[in-house]
Design a protein around this motif. Structure first.
Motif, PDB file in Angstrom:
ATOM      1  N   TYR A 113     -14.225  -6.561  -5.237  1.00  0.00           N
ATOM      2  CA  TYR A 113     -15.084  -7.592  -5.828  1.00  0.00           C
ATOM      3  C   TYR A 113     -14.242  -8.843  -6.034  1.00  0.00           C
ATOM      4  CZ  TYR A 113     -18.190  -9.872  -9.252  1.00  0.00           C
ATOM      5  OH  TYR A 113     -18.999 -10.751  -9.920  1.00  0.00           O
ATOM      6  N   THR A 114     -14.610  -9.967  -5.384  1.00  0.00           N
ATOM      7  CA  THR A 114     -13.724 -11.117  -5.330  1.00  0.00           C
ATOM      8  C   THR A 114     -14.261 -12.369  -6.022  1.00  0.00           C
ATOM      9  OG1 THR A 114     -14.636 -11.784  -3.182  1.00  0.00           O
ATOM     10  CG2 THR A 114     -12.732 -10.311  -3.163  1.00  0.00           C
ATOM     11  N   LYS A 115     -15.320 -12.261  -6.761  1.00  0.00           N
ATOM     12  CA  LYS A 115     -15.856 -13.445  -7.421  1.00  0.00           C
ATOM     13  C   LYS A 115     -15.015 -13.812  -8.649  1.00  0.00           C
ATOM     14  CE  LYS A 115     -20.657 -13.058  -5.904  1.00  0.00           C
ATOM     15  NZ  LYS A 115     -22.080 -13.010  -6.321  1.00  0.00           N
ATOM     16  N   GLY A 116     -15.120 -15.088  -9.049  1.00  0.00           N
ATOM     17  CA  GLY A 116     -14.437 -15.537 -10.259  1.00  0.00           C
ATOM     18  C   GLY A 116     -12.941 -15.328 -10.188  1.00  0.00           C
ATOM     19  N   ILE A 123       0.520  -6.026  -6.879  1.00  0.00           N
ATOM     20  CA  ILE A 123       1.131  -4.952  -6.107  1.00  0.00           C
ATOM     21  C   ILE A 123       2.450  -4.583  -6.759  1.00  0.00           C
ATOM     22  CG2 ILE A 123       2.151  -6.626  -4.485  1.00  0.00           C
ATOM     23  CD1 ILE A 123       1.999  -4.384  -2.344  1.00  0.00           C
ATOM     24  N   LEU A 124       2.705  -3.300  -6.889  1.00  0.00           N
ATOM     25  CA  LEU A 124       3.951  -2.793  -7.463  1.00  0.00           C
ATOM     26  C   LEU A 124       4.604  -1.855  -6.459  1.00  0.00           C
ATOM     27  CD1 LEU A 124       5.960  -2.300  -9.810  1.00  0.00           C
ATOM     28  CD2 LEU A 124       4.451  -0.463 -10.565  1.00  0.00           C
ATOM     29  N   ILE A 125       5.843  -2.152  -6.101  1.00  0.00           N
ATOM     30  CA  ILE A 125       6.629  -1.286  -5.222  1.00  0.00           C
ATOM     31  C   ILE A 125       7.664  -0.590  -6.097  1.00  0.00           C
ATOM     32  CG2 ILE A 125       8.111  -1.170  -3.188  1.00  0.00           C
ATOM     33  CD1 ILE A 125       6.795  -3.731  -2.193  1.00  0.00           C
ATOM     34  N   PRO A 126       7.462   0.689  -6.420  1.00  0.00           N
ATOM     35  CA  PRO A 126       8.372   1.385  -7.332  1.00  0.00           C
ATOM     36  C   PRO A 126       9.806   1.426  -6.813  1.00  0.00           C
ATOM     37  CG  PRO A 126       6.320   2.595  -7.133  1.00  0.00           C
ATOM     38  CD  PRO A 126       6.297   1.525  -6.075  1.00  0.00           C
ATOM     39  N   SER A 127      10.732   1.681  -7.727  1.00  0.00           N
ATOM     40  CA  SER A 127      12.160   1.658  -7.398  1.00  0.00           C
ATOM     41  C   SER A 127      12.551   2.747  -6.409  1.00  0.00           C
ATOM     42  CB  SER A 127      12.983   1.801  -8.684  1.00  0.00           C
ATOM     43  OG  SER A 127      12.645   3.005  -9.362  1.00  0.00           O
ATOM     44  N   GLN A 128      11.725   3.782  -6.234  1.00  0.00           N
ATOM     45  CA  GLN A 128      12.044   4.876  -5.313  1.00  0.00           C
ATOM     46  C   GLN A 128      11.827   4.491  -3.845  1.00  0.00           C
ATOM     47  OE1 GLN A 128      10.088   5.117  -7.971  1.00  0.00           O
ATOM     48  NE2 GLN A 128      11.008   6.640  -9.329  1.00  0.00           N
ATOM     49  N   PHE A 129      11.179   3.355  -3.598  1.00  0.00           N
ATOM     50  CA  PHE A 129      10.927   2.901  -2.235  1.00  0.00           C
ATOM     51  C   PHE A 129      12.252   2.516  -1.571  1.00  0.00           C
ATOM     52  CE2 PHE A 129       9.804  -0.125   1.038  1.00  0.00           C
ATOM     53  CZ  PHE A 129       8.656   0.411   1.596  1.00  0.00           C
ATOM     54  N   PRO A 130      12.485   2.846  -0.292  1.00  0.00           N
ATOM     55  CA  PRO A 130      11.569   3.434   0.690  1.00  0.00           C
ATOM     56  C   PRO A 130      11.653   4.952   0.814  1.00  0.00           C
ATOM     57  CG  PRO A 130      13.500   2.616   1.807  1.00  0.00           C
ATOM     58  CD  PRO A 130      13.703   2.310   0.346  1.00  0.00           C
ATOM     59  N   ALA A 131      12.555   5.606   0.027  1.00  0.00           N
ATOM     60  CA  ALA A 131      12.621   7.070   0.107  1.00  0.00           C
ATOM     61  C   ALA A 131      11.257   7.677  -0.183  1.00  0.00           C
ATOM     62  CB  ALA A 131      13.665   7.598  -0.863  1.00  0.00           C
ATOM     63  N   ASN A 132      10.549   7.090  -1.144  1.00  0.00           N
ATOM     64  CA  ASN A 132       9.157   7.442  -1.411  1.00  0.00           C
ATOM     65  C   ASN A 132       8.335   6.188  -1.133  1.00  0.00           C
ATOM     66  OD1 ASN A 132       6.616   7.954  -2.511  1.00  0.00           O
ATOM     67  ND2 ASN A 132       7.435   9.145  -4.213  1.00  0.00           N
ATOM     68  N   PRO A 133       7.461   6.211  -0.124  1.00  0.00           N
ATOM     69  CA  PRO A 133       6.749   4.995   0.284  1.00  0.00           C
ATOM     70  C   PRO A 133       5.549   4.631  -0.592  1.00  0.00           C
ATOM     71  CG  PRO A 133       6.071   6.809   1.679  1.00  0.00           C
ATOM     72  CD  PRO A 133       7.137   7.355   0.767  1.00  0.00           C
ATOM     73  N   THR A 134       5.291   5.382  -1.661  1.00  0.00           N
ATOM     74  CA  THR A 134       4.099   5.150  -2.479  1.00  0.00           C
ATOM     75  C   THR A 134       4.204   3.836  -3.250  1.00  0.00           C
ATOM     76  OG1 THR A 134       3.740   7.518  -2.740  1.00  0.00           O
ATOM     77  CG2 THR A 134       2.621   6.075  -4.299  1.00  0.00           C
ATOM     78  N   VAL A 135       3.154   3.022  -3.166  1.00  0.00           N
ATOM     79  CA  VAL A 135       3.069   1.769  -3.912  1.00  0.00           C
ATOM     80  C   VAL A 135       1.738   1.746  -4.660  1.00  0.00           C
ATOM     81  CG1 VAL A 135       4.529   0.556  -2.269  1.00  0.00           C
ATOM     82  CG2 VAL A 135       2.032   0.490  -1.986  1.00  0.00           C
ATOM     83  N   LEU A 136       1.632   0.848  -5.639  1.00  0.00           N
ATOM     84  CA  LEU A 136       0.409   0.709  -6.434  1.00  0.00           C
ATOM     85  C   LEU A 136      -0.209  -0.662  -6.209  1.00  0.00           C
ATOM     86  CD1 LEU A 136       1.572   2.244  -9.837  1.00  0.00           C
ATOM     87  CD2 LEU A 136       0.062   3.303  -8.161  1.00  0.00           C
ATOM     88  N   LEU A 137      -1.523  -0.702  -6.221  1.00  0.00           N
ATOM     89  CA  LEU A 137      -2.296  -1.939  -6.154  1.00  0.00           C
ATOM     90  C   LEU A 137      -3.310  -1.945  -7.285  1.00  0.00           C
ATOM     91  CD1 LEU A 137      -3.105  -1.870  -2.345  1.00  0.00           C
ATOM     92  CD2 LEU A 137      -1.709  -3.637  -3.419  1.00  0.00           C
ATOM     93  N   SER A 138      -3.547  -3.114  -7.874  1.00  0.00           N
ATOM     94  CA  SER A 138      -4.645  -3.264  -8.824  1.00  0.00           C
ATOM     95  C   SER A 138      -5.634  -4.280  -8.267  1.00  0.00           C
ATOM     96  CB  SER A 138      -4.135  -3.722 -10.197  1.00  0.00           C
ATOM     97  OG  SER A 138      -3.553  -5.012 -10.123  1.00  0.00           O
ATOM     98  N   TYR A 139      -6.917  -4.034  -8.521  1.00  0.00           N
ATOM     99  CA  TYR A 139      -7.937  -4.951  -8.027  1.00  0.00           C
ATOM    100  C   TYR A 139      -9.220  -4.758  -8.816  1.00  0.00           C
ATOM    101  CZ  TYR A 139     -10.335  -1.174  -5.398  1.00  0.00           C
ATOM    102  OH  TYR A 139     -11.026  -0.048  -5.035  1.00  0.00           O
ATOM    103  N   SER A 140     -10.113  -5.721  -8.690  1.00  0.00           N
ATOM    104  CA  SER A 140     -11.430  -5.608  -9.317  1.00  0.00           C
ATOM    105  C   SER A 140     -12.405  -5.039  -8.293  1.00  0.00           C
ATOM    106  CB  SER A 140     -11.913  -6.969  -9.825  1.00  0.00           C
ATOM    107  OG  SER A 140     -11.941  -7.914  -8.769  1.00  0.00           O
ATOM    108  N   LYS A 141     -13.256  -4.137  -8.750  1.00  0.00           N
ATOM    109  CA  LYS A 141     -14.217  -3.498  -7.855  1.00  0.00           C
ATOM    110  C   LYS A 141     -15.587  -3.479  -8.519  1.00  0.00           C
ATOM    111  CE  LYS A 141     -14.267   0.948  -7.294  1.00  0.00           C
ATOM    112  NZ  LYS A 141     -13.910   2.357  -7.014  1.00  0.00           N
ATOM    113  N   GLY A 142     -16.633  -3.415  -7.689  1.00  0.00           N
ATOM    114  CA  GLY A 142     -17.982  -3.306  -8.221  1.00  0.00           C
ATOM    115  C   GLY A 142     -18.876  -4.431  -7.761  1.00  0.00           C
ATOM    116  N   SER A 143     -19.745  -4.878  -8.674  1.00  0.00           N
ATOM    117  CA  SER A 143     -20.760  -5.874  -8.356  1.00  0.00           C
ATOM    118  C   SER A 143     -20.882  -6.864  -9.506  1.00  0.00           C
ATOM    119  CB  SER A 143     -22.112  -5.174  -8.140  1.00  0.00           C
ATOM    120  OG  SER A 143     -22.526  -4.537  -9.347  1.00  0.00           O
TER     121      SER A 143
END
Length: 412
Positions: A113-116, A123-143
């Motif tokens: 959801y991209t309004k407003g 985006i967060l790239i944890p300190s374990q990267f690249p041995a562990n490739p998991t990253v986090l994203l936050s975003y707004s979703k819905g209507s």
């Protein structure tokens, strides 16, 4: 519940909901800086930091970015390389390497959801990267009628983007406003490798739902703590609402951890009252019972500038600067900035340094030469600053020294 209620009605509501529960003891031993440029005894700090702008040069690294929201880096110290990683409002991942090669990928985010003020937020790239490739994203979703903040995880490849996206947590309440999401992510450091890795995410109050910031059972206007599996952190401050790490926030943005484990957070006030807080688990940061700002109409939001068992900010910006992001600078490339909080701003179009003096924190504007809204900040492998500008034709600008000697100040 909408924010048109009077403060008297709100106080009755908040007390009934158990909002004013005792917070954990704070170790803040300095008074908040309210108007930092006028405090006596800080002129030497300000003068030293203000020389920063005349001792740097800038270089455009990435251009033609459409409404970017967050910037981070992947630093390979062995090979002395830095990859710049950017996410944009509309779901684009942009990666630039040291050779100037730029790759662009689409993020497959569910119901983005991209309004407003919405869209991809951090985006967060944890300190374990690249041995562990998991990253986090936050975003707004819905209507328009029902939207919320969400955090997902995925696997990052610097050559092919993010894949295998899975949900982690979502704010429990939906809202019908496209503003005040928060969304800043932080990995909490731990000295014990056997301990569960913890993360924090900020959530906004939704603007029209400001009372919810004081309701512990609501996840609006909070900082939430969680694991990579989406579970609450161990030993929560509020067992009845185990995700809630702290409460009483309006639209919290910058979120960083210092070398001693201290966590700093800044957030937008209304008209005035932007602030930096020293975050504590279980603490109540006051909004909307306490604020140093006014409503945009000029009306007073609350009669209180402080309140028992509510934590005061360590820095207040009135008039507002609209702080957007923050880093804790620990490199020696700019010795005057070592161990300093660096805060980007939108409204003020400037970079600020926040330092701790013997009895207060001091905010000093140090760089406004770009004359544009600044959205985010990062540091490359050499200690240069990377500034992300805001808007439909944004850039990443490298700020580096043009001479080698700087005066050193610190935020111990």
């Amino acid at each position: 519940m909408k924010s048109v209620r009077t403060i008297k009605k709100f106080l009755v509501f908040a007390l009934a909901s158990g909002a004013f529960s005792q917070v954990l003891a704070s170790d803040v031993d300095v008074e908040p800086t309210r108007n930092t440029e006028k405090h006596a005894g800080i002129s030497d700090v300000s003068a030293s930091l203000k020389s920063f702008a005349s001792n740097v040069v800038t270089e455009h690294l990435v251009t033609s970015l459409a409404f970017p929201k967050a910037l981070t880096t992947v630093i390979d110290e062995v090979n002395a390389t830095t990859h710049i990683v950017i996410v944009t409002r509309d779901g684009e991942l942009v990666i630039a390497d040291d050779e100037g090669e730029i790759s662009r990928f689409s993020l497959g985010l569910d119901h983005l959801y991209t309004k407003g003020q919405g869209g991809v937020l951090d985006i967060l790239i944890p300190s374990q990267f690249p041995a562990n490739p998991t990253v986090l994203l936050s975003y707004s979703k819905g209507s328009d009628d029902a939207n919320r903040l969400a955090v997902v995880k995925g696997e990052l490849s610097l050559t092919s983007g993010i894949s295998n996206i899975e949900p982690v947590i979502e704010v429990a309440q939906t809202k019908d406003t496209p503003v005040h999401y928060g969304g800043k992510l932080l990995q909490l450091g731990t000295r014990d490798a056997s301990q569960e890795q913890g993360f924090l995410v900020t959530t906004g109050d939704g603007f029209d739902y400001r009372e919810q910031a004081q309701v512990i059972s609501s996840q609006l206007g909070k900082v939430l703590g969680f694991s990579i599996a989406g579970k609450p952190l161990m030993n929560p401050a509020f067992p009845e609402s185990p995700y809630v790490y702290s409460l009483g926030h309006r639209n919290p943005q910058g979120l960083v951890q210092g070398p001693k484990g201290q966590v700093f957070l800044h957030e937008h006030g209304p008209d005035g009252g932007d602030e930096v807080n020293l975050l504590k688990k279980g603490a109540n940061f006051g909004w909307p019972v306490v604020t140093l700002g006014k409503d945009y109409s000029g009306a007073r939001i609350s009669p209180f500038s402080t309140y028992p068992d509510m934590t005061d900010p360590i820095v207040d910006w009135t008039p507002s600067i609209a702080p957007s992001s923050m880093v804790y600078y620990s490199h020696d490339k700019f010795p005057m900035l070592t161990d300093t909080l660096l805060v980007t701003s939108l409204k003020a179009k400037a970079l600020y340094a926040v330092n701790k003096t013997p009895n207060k924190y001091v905010s000093t504007k140090i760089f406004d030469a770009l004359e544009v809204r600044l959205r985010d900040i990062a540091v490359d492998g050499e200690g240069n600053l990377l500034l992300l500008t805001d808007g439909g034709n944004a850039k990443v600008v490298k700020v580096r020294p043009n001479r080698t000697k700087f005066n050193k100040r610190s935020i111990n």
